[in-house]
Design a protein around this motif. Structure first.
Motif, PDB file in Angstrom:
ATOM      1  N   UNK A 102       0.810  -1.221   0.000  1.00 21.02           N
ATOM      2  CA  UNK A 102       0.000   0.000   0.000  1.00 21.02           C
ATOM      3  C   UNK A 102       0.842   1.270   0.000  1.00 21.02           C
ATOM      4  N   UNK A 103       2.164   1.111  -0.061  1.00 22.63           N
ATOM      5  CA  UNK A 103       3.025   2.293  -0.032  1.00 22.63           C
ATOM      6  C   UNK A 103       3.051   2.977  -1.395  1.00 22.63           C
ATOM      7  N   UNK A 104       3.323   4.270  -1.372  1.00 20.01           N
ATOM      8  CA  UNK A 104       3.443   5.039  -2.609  1.00 20.01           C
ATOM      9  C   UNK A 104       4.893   5.044  -3.070  1.00 20.01           C
ATOM     10  N   UNK A 105       5.061   5.028  -4.373  1.00 18.54           N
ATOM     11  CA  UNK A 105       6.398   5.091  -4.952  1.00 18.54           C
ATOM     12  C   UNK A 105       6.843   6.526  -5.203  1.00 18.54           C
ATOM     13  N   UNK A 106       6.093   7.481  -4.678  1.00 21.20           N
ATOM     14  CA  UNK A 106       6.412   8.881  -4.944  1.00 21.20           C
ATOM     15  C   UNK A 106       7.808   9.269  -4.454  1.00 21.20           C
ATOM     16  N   UNK A 107       8.258   8.849  -3.255  1.00 21.03           N
ATOM     17  CA  UNK A 107       9.625   9.232  -2.846  1.00 21.03           C
ATOM     18  C   UNK A 107      10.696   8.698  -3.794  1.00 21.03           C
ATOM     19  N   UNK A 108      10.513   7.460  -4.275  1.00 16.08           N
ATOM     20  CA  UNK A 108      11.503   6.897  -5.187  1.00 16.08           C
ATOM     21  C   UNK A 108      11.476   7.608  -6.532  1.00 16.08           C
ATOM     22  N   UNK A 109      10.264   7.941  -7.007  1.00 10.39           N
ATOM     23  CA  UNK A 109      10.151   8.648  -8.285  1.00 10.39           C
ATOM     24  C   UNK A 109      10.763  10.036  -8.177  1.00 10.39           C
ATOM     25  N   UNK A 110      10.495  10.732  -7.069  1.00  8.50           N
ATOM     26  CA  UNK A 110      11.080  12.060  -6.886  1.00  8.50           C
ATOM     27  C   UNK A 110      12.597  11.981  -6.786  1.00  8.50           C
ATOM     28  N   UNK A 111      13.099  10.945  -6.120  1.00  5.29           N
ATOM     29  CA  UNK A 111      14.546  10.770  -6.010  1.00  5.29           C
ATOM     30  C   UNK A 111      15.170  10.578  -7.384  1.00  5.29           C
ATOM     31  N   UNK A 112      14.565   9.722  -8.218  1.00 10.04           N
ATOM     32  CA  UNK A 112      15.105   9.480  -9.558  1.00 10.04           C
ATOM     33  C   UNK A 112      15.016  10.724 -10.437  1.00 10.04           C
ATOM     34  N   UNK A 113      13.952  11.503 -10.264  1.00  7.75           N
ATOM     35  CA  UNK A 113      13.854  12.749 -11.033  1.00  7.75           C
ATOM     36  C   UNK A 113      14.951  13.731 -10.628  1.00  7.75           C
ATOM     37  N   UNK A 114      15.216  13.823  -9.326  1.00 12.69           N
ATOM     38  CA  UNK A 114      16.302  14.700  -8.867  1.00 12.69           C
ATOM     39  C   UNK A 114      17.656  14.200  -9.372  1.00 12.69           C
ATOM     40  N   UNK A 115      17.811  12.882  -9.420  1.00 11.86           N
ATOM     41  CA  UNK A 115      19.068  12.318  -9.923  1.00 11.86           C
ATOM     42  C   UNK A 115      19.255  12.659 -11.394  1.00 11.86           C
ATOM     43  N   UNK A 116      18.203  12.519 -12.184  1.00 17.13           N
ATOM     44  CA  UNK A 116      18.309  12.839 -13.610  1.00 17.13           C
ATOM     45  C   UNK A 116      18.611  14.318 -13.818  1.00 17.13           C
ATOM     46  N   UNK A 117      18.002  15.171 -12.998  1.00 20.01           N
ATOM     47  CA  UNK A 117      18.276  16.605 -13.126  1.00 20.01           C
ATOM     48  C   UNK A 117      19.723  16.913 -12.757  1.00 20.01           C
ATOM     49  N   UNK A 118      20.210  16.289 -11.675  1.00 23.81           N
ATOM     50  CA  UNK A 118      21.594  16.533 -11.265  1.00 23.81           C
ATOM     51  C   UNK A 118      22.564  16.024 -12.330  1.00 23.81           C
ATOM     52  N   UNK A 119      22.300  14.850 -12.893  1.00 26.52           N
ATOM     53  CA  UNK A 119      23.171  14.311 -13.935  1.00 26.52           C
ATOM     54  C   UNK A 119      23.197  15.231 -15.151  1.00 26.52           C
ATOM     55  N   UNK A 120      22.023  15.749 -15.508  1.00 28.46           N
ATOM     56  CA  UNK A 120      21.961  16.643 -16.660  1.00 28.46           C
ATOM     57  C   UNK A 120      22.737  17.924 -16.403  1.00 28.46           C
ATOM     58  N   UNK A 121      22.652  18.456 -15.187  1.00 26.20           N
ATOM     59  CA  UNK A 121      23.384  19.678 -14.864  1.00 26.20           C
ATOM     60  C   UNK A 121      24.892  19.464 -14.852  1.00 26.20           C
ATOM     61  N   UNK A 122      25.311  18.205 -14.676  1.00 24.74           N
ATOM     62  CA  UNK A 122      26.735  17.897 -14.592  1.00 24.74           C
ATOM     63  C   UNK A 122      27.230  17.127 -15.811  1.00 24.74           C
ATOM     64  N   UNK A 123      26.505  17.247 -16.930  1.00 23.56           N
ATOM     65  CA  UNK A 123      26.922  16.675 -18.214  1.00 23.56           C
ATOM     66  C   UNK A 123      27.103  15.158 -18.145  1.00 23.56           C
ATOM     67  N   UNK A 124      26.228  14.502 -17.394  1.00 27.91           N
ATOM     68  CA  UNK A 124      26.168  13.044 -17.356  1.00 27.91           C
ATOM     69  C   UNK A 124      24.787  12.621 -17.833  1.00 27.91           C
ATOM     70  N   UNK A 125      24.728  11.591 -18.642  1.00 23.85           N
ATOM     71  CA  UNK A 125      23.467  11.178 -19.264  1.00 23.85           C
ATOM     72  C   UNK A 125      23.056   9.819 -18.725  1.00 23.85           C
TER      73      UNK A 125
END
Length: 654
Positions: free
Chosen positions: A392-415
């Motif tokens: 019954x748990x939500x995956x929202x924390x994991x999804x938000x974490x992955x979105x922040x990771x993708x944003x950080x990677x993009x800002x640091x020229x990692x794909x």
């Protein structure tokens, strides 16, 4: 113009001596065909027998030299002998300057296309005040310290080195002061010589059997000058000392660090997953894949990391600034070469500082996982994150974490490569795995994933991983049958360890507690290797053979590995993330067992899974050891006593 194939054999053991004896055979054969005399025929037979003996001796000496030169280094022995056994698998390429130029364009185009996909540019933040002790300059070396660095460095350099590396090592008494002057001058002035910043790239096939006409099937192997590696080693030692003194490395980064390994990373990840399953929750494991991560590192961002997060300033920072400036490379294949091109981004592959610099580059990534309370583990650019998932748990924390990771990677020229990023969910007991939809995983949930060389299935039975190990070991046993007739017994023993035992022992600590039928398959491989080595027939008992070889059975090899990790964890010889899982037993009242050096055994609810966790199984195994073994003063003494104890358990009847 006609093209003729050379009739000279390509075997590496064929020398001028064997060729001269073969010419005598040809002359004797022509003489017999001309006069048809019995004496000529006998001369031809004797000469041919002599040639066969000379070739056999040369072949035996060739393989013996390989094994003797690599004694004590199983990795080098495997690489060298595997290259000889796989000589027929390599495809010869018609090299030219134009082809090298095409490879150069492909390698540059790949990096340019990856950086073009990154939309968010990096905005340099305001420099924060450094609250730690800074490293302003590097210490100069002495002749003795330089000699120690030189002896520990492999003699590998660039094809364009003016002096071969092995010659530099052999003539250190003459060349040592000159090398010391060059290195100390670079460390004191903060300037890296321009000749040290040119790399020669040699393309090699990614996998044997791929089409050689497709250039995308090749990967670049970078080779740097030997003196530049010596200079980097001097800087590396001082940087690592600074990082260890201030605890600046990510505690869950296991890549290219002393006392860390892929197996220590596996132990921590498996331990956390099994304990979570033991509590009744599902576990979602996500393996992030970065596209050419080492090649897209931005130099300006990395210099900022070194200054703000590591505390490198002054001449030391100037040295790194010079290290990244004006780097070039070209592609070389045989005698053909391409023009040189500028290398404006990325950490130098094939360098000593490259892996360390990448680990420092992604330091802020761990803070993102900690902010979202997501467990993670790094091994260089391999990132794995895992979290407990209840129905019954939500995956929202994991999804938000992955979105922040993708944003950080993009800002640091990692794909982040979404197509190769994999996810798997583990479920406790016999319950069915829940079906989850993850927006950041395009390929969906997998039934099995390969994590640092270990295949993990959804039920963690490890059957698929064991099947793969068994298949690979039998394949190499068939290959080694080609060299068995030409190797001596002790040489063949080293080869079997390099090709077979190393695979049976790789991360075998995570196999503790698997089914006996699965474990028996690995034991059959060890039995087959022992029969192959000793020539024992199939119907003869294998236990006396293993006892004579001093080979522990598979289940004891697994327990031996776990107990070695326990000893290391108790004596500050293991990563901190393993040491914190082991707790000494402290009785609540005065007992005779207080001075027995026992460990606290945590309780586990699910016996089939919880007891496989390192923090549960390790104390149980440790507490059953005799007291003299637990009181060993050194790692070598502990291993010696532990082997003797296990030999008595395994081969007592023999």
């Amino acid at each position: 113009m006609r093209t003729r194939r050379s009739k000279v054999r390509s075997d590496p053991w064929i020398s001028a001596t064997t060729r001269s004896v073969r010419r005598e055979c040809r002359r004797a054969e022509r003489r017999w065909k001309k006069d048809k005399l019995q004496i000529s025929y006998q001369i031809m037979i004797d000469t041919w027998a002599r040639y066969q003996k000379v070739v056999k001796d040369a072949r035996n000496k060739f393989f013996s030299n390989i094994i003797t030169a690599s004694f004590g280094n199983q990795r080098v022995l495997y690489q060298t002998l595997n290259a000889v056994l796989s000589a027929s698998d390599h495809h010869s390429l018609t090299t030219s300057d134009g082809q090298c130029t095409q490879f150069l364009k492909i390698f540059l185009g790949k990096i340019a296309s990856i950086r073009a996909q990154i939309s968010s540019p990096y905005v340099t933040s305001r420099p924060e005040p450094i609250r730690l002790r800074s490293l302003d300059n590097f210490d100069l070396l002495s002749l003795s310290s330089l000699e120690n660095l030189l002896s520990a460095l492999k003699p590998s350099g660039s094809p364009v080195d003016p002096v071969p590396p092995h010659l530099l090592k052999e003539t250190y008494s003459v060349t040592g002061p000159l090398m010391l002057s060059i290195i100390n001058n670079s460390l004191s002035t903060g300037v890296v010589p321009r000749a040290f910043k040119h790399a020669v790239v040699q393309p090699v096939l990614k996998k044997p059997g791929l089409d050689t006409s497709v250039m995308s099937n090749f990967r670049p192997i970078s080779k740097l000058p030997f003196l530049s590696k010596l200079l980097e080693r001097a800087v590396f030692n001082q940087i690592m000392s600074h990082l260890d003194d201030h605890g600046l490395m990510d505690p869950f980064q296991s890549g290219f660090r002393s006392l860390h390994s892929t197996e220590s990373a596996h132990l921590r990840v498996f331990n956390d997953i099994l304990l979570t399953l033991d509590s009744g929750s599902n576990v979602l494991l996500v393996l992030l894949d970065l596209s050419a991560a080492f090649d897209t590192v931005d130099h300006a961002i990395l210099l900022t990391r070194l200054n703000q997060l590591v505390g490198i300033q002054g001449t030391a920072l100037d040295w790194f600034r010079s290290y990244f400036c004006d780097r070039t490379f070209n592609v070389m294949m045989g005698s053909a070469a391409s023009p040189s091109a500028a290398l404006t981004c990325g950490v130098p592959q094939g360098s000593i500082l490259g892996p360390l610099l990448f680990n420092l580059y992604i330091l802020p990534l761990g803070d993102i996982f900690k902010k979202h309370h997501i467990d993670y583990h790094f091994y260089a650019d391999d990132c794995q994150l895992y979290a407990s998932v209840k129905p019954n748990d939500s995956l929202l924390p994991l999804v938000e974490c992955c979105n922040d990771v993708k944003s950080w990677l993009s800002e640091n020229f990692l794909l982040l490569n979404d197509a190769k990023t994999e996810a798997i969910i583990f479920s406790p007991g016999t319950s069915q795995s829940p079906q989850l939809t993850l927006p950041f995983i395009t390929s969906g949930l997998k039934n099995r994933v390969t994590n640092l060389g270990v295949v993990m299935d959804a039920k963690l039975k490890m059957d698929i991983h064991v099947n793969q190990v068994v298949k690979t070991c039998y394949y190499h046993l068939r290959r080694l049958s080609k060299v068995k007739p030409i190797l001596k017994r002790h040489h063949l023993h080293s080869v079997v360890h390099a090709f077979i035992t190393s695979r049976l022992d790789y991360s075998n600590s995570v196999l503790y507690g698997i089914s006996s039928s699965t474990l028996a398959r690995l034991q059959l491989v060890q039995n087959a290797a022992a029969r192959f080595l000793t020539g024992t027939r199939q119907r003869e008992h294998i236990t006396p053979v293993l006892a004579n070889l001093h080979w522990l059975p598979i289940h004891l090899r697994i327990e031996f590995k776990i107990l070695v990790f326990v000893f290391k964890s108790l004596n500050n010889l293991a990563p901190g993330y393993l040491s914190e899982l082991i707790h000494p037993y402290v009785p609540t009242r005065s007992l005779r067992s207080a001075d027995q050096h026992l460990l606290h055994v945590p309780s586990s609810r699910c016996k089939s899974r919880g007891e496989r966790a390192f923090s549960v199984c390790a104390p149980k195994l440790w507490n059953h050891l005799p007291l003299p073994i637990r009181l060993s003063s050194s790692l070598s003494l502990f291993k010696s006593r532990l082997k003797t104890h296990f030999y008595s358990l395994a081969f007592n009847s023999v």
